[in-house]
Design a protein around this motif. Structure first.
Motif, PDB file in Angstrom:
ATOM      1  N   UNK A   2       0.842  -1.200   0.000  1.00  0.00           N
ATOM      2  CA  UNK A   2       0.000   0.000   0.000  1.00  0.00           C
ATOM      3  C   UNK A   2       0.878   1.251   0.000  1.00  0.00           C
ATOM      4  N   UNK A   3       0.324   2.327  -0.485  1.00  0.00           N
ATOM      5  CA  UNK A   3       1.085   3.588  -0.516  1.00  0.00           C
ATOM      6  C   UNK A   3       1.500   4.032   0.879  1.00  0.00           C
ATOM      7  N   UNK A   4       0.644   3.779   1.860  1.00  0.00           N
ATOM      8  CA  UNK A   4       1.024   4.166   3.233  1.00  0.00           C
ATOM      9  C   UNK A   4       2.256   3.390   3.683  1.00  0.00           C
ATOM     10  N   UNK A   5       2.337   2.115   3.317  1.00  0.00           N
ATOM     11  CA  UNK A   5       3.518   1.320   3.640  1.00  0.00           C
ATOM     12  C   UNK A   5       4.750   1.840   2.895  1.00  0.00           C
ATOM     13  N   UNK A   6       4.551   2.167   1.629  1.00  0.00           N
ATOM     14  CA  UNK A   6       5.645   2.710   0.827  1.00  0.00           C
ATOM     15  C   UNK A   6       6.216   3.971   1.475  1.00  0.00           C
ATOM     16  N   UNK A   7       5.332   4.912   1.809  1.00  0.00           N
ATOM     17  CA  UNK A   7       5.808   6.179   2.382  1.00  0.00           C
ATOM     18  C   UNK A   7       6.387   5.988   3.778  1.00  0.00           C
ATOM     19  N   UNK A   8       5.869   5.046   4.520  1.00  0.00           N
ATOM     20  CA  UNK A   8       6.447   4.735   5.825  1.00  0.00           C
ATOM     21  C   UNK A   8       7.887   4.257   5.667  1.00  0.00           C
ATOM     22  N   UNK A   9       8.118   3.388   4.700  1.00  0.00           N
ATOM     23  CA  UNK A   9       9.475   2.909   4.450  1.00  0.00           C
ATOM     24  C   UNK A   9      10.386   4.034   3.974  1.00  0.00           C
ATOM     25  N   UNK A  10       9.879   4.866   3.087  1.00  0.00           N
ATOM     26  CA  UNK A  10      10.683   5.995   2.611  1.00  0.00           C
ATOM     27  C   UNK A  10      11.103   6.877   3.783  1.00  0.00           C
ATOM     28  N   UNK A  11      10.174   7.151   4.684  1.00  0.00           N
ATOM     29  CA  UNK A  11      10.476   8.008   5.833  1.00  0.00           C
ATOM     30  C   UNK A  11      11.416   7.329   6.820  1.00  0.00           C
ATOM     31  N   UNK A  12      11.304   6.022   6.964  1.00  0.00           N
ATOM     32  CA  UNK A  12      12.232   5.304   7.840  1.00  0.00           C
ATOM     33  C   UNK A  12      13.658   5.367   7.296  1.00  0.00           C
ATOM     34  N   UNK A  16      11.441  12.101   7.269  1.00  0.00           N
ATOM     35  CA  UNK A  16      10.259  12.665   6.595  1.00  0.00           C
ATOM     36  C   UNK A  16      10.563  13.746   5.554  1.00  0.00           C
ATOM     37  N   UNK A  17      11.381  14.701   5.888  1.00  0.00           N
ATOM     38  CA  UNK A  17      11.642  15.808   4.957  1.00  0.00           C
ATOM     39  C   UNK A  17      12.468  15.346   3.760  1.00  0.00           C
ATOM     40  N   UNK A  18      13.506  14.577   4.006  1.00  0.00           N
ATOM     41  CA  UNK A  18      14.371  14.138   2.914  1.00  0.00           C
ATOM     42  C   UNK A  18      13.665  13.117   2.024  1.00  0.00           C
ATOM     43  N   UNK A  23      11.863  11.775  -3.345  1.00  0.00           N
ATOM     44  CA  UNK A  23      10.742  11.387  -4.207  1.00  0.00           C
ATOM     45  C   UNK A  23      10.467  12.412  -5.301  1.00  0.00           C
ATOM     46  N   UNK A  24      10.654  13.668  -4.985  1.00  0.00           N
ATOM     47  CA  UNK A  24      10.337  14.733  -5.938  1.00  0.00           C
ATOM     48  C   UNK A  24      11.496  15.081  -6.868  1.00  0.00           C
ATOM     49  N   UNK A  25      12.731  14.901  -6.399  1.00  0.00           N
ATOM     50  CA  UNK A  25      13.877  15.460  -7.118  1.00  0.00           C
ATOM     51  C   UNK A  25      14.818  14.463  -7.787  1.00  0.00           C
ATOM     52  N   UNK A  26      14.874  13.241  -7.302  1.00  0.00           N
ATOM     53  CA  UNK A  26      15.849  12.274  -7.817  1.00  0.00           C
ATOM     54  C   UNK A  26      15.234  11.387  -8.895  1.00  0.00           C
ATOM     55  N   UNK A  27      15.798  11.442 -10.085  1.00  0.00           N
ATOM     56  CA  UNK A  27      15.334  10.548 -11.136  1.00  0.00           C
ATOM     57  C   UNK A  27      16.057   9.213 -10.991  1.00  0.00           C
ATOM     58  N   UNK A  28      15.354   8.146 -11.276  1.00  0.00           N
ATOM     59  CA  UNK A  28      15.919   6.807 -11.145  1.00  0.00           C
ATOM     60  C   UNK A  28      15.902   6.111 -12.502  1.00  0.00           C
TER      61      UNK A  28
END
Length: 66
Positions: A2-12, A16-18, A23-28
């Motif tokens: 789920x997206x909530x799980x995805x964002x939780x992992x990203x924040x871990x 939160x700020x980075x 997500x917004x600035x780095x192309x992969x």
């Protein structure tokens, strides 16, 4: 994933700020040169995006979150 799980992992991994900045600035390359935000907005599966993040930032993502 789920997206909530995805964002939780990203924040871990990035904090939160980075996480939002990554997500917004780095192309992969694995996302055809898109950012996380662009890939998700384009309908890419969250698991696919998360795996791309894991490979791009393998030094930062702990094995328990892969």
């Amino acid at each position: 994933m789920r997206r909530t799980d995805f964002w939780s992992r990203m924040e871990q991994v990035f904090g939160p700020a980075y996480a939002a900045s990554v997500a917004a600035d780095q192309t992969l390359p694995e996302l055809s040169g898109r950012t996380v935000d662009e890939a998700l907005a384009g309908g890419e599966d969250t698991v696919t995006v998360w795996r791309a993040v894991c490979r791009a930032y393998s030094d930062r993502v702990p094995s328990r979150l892969r």
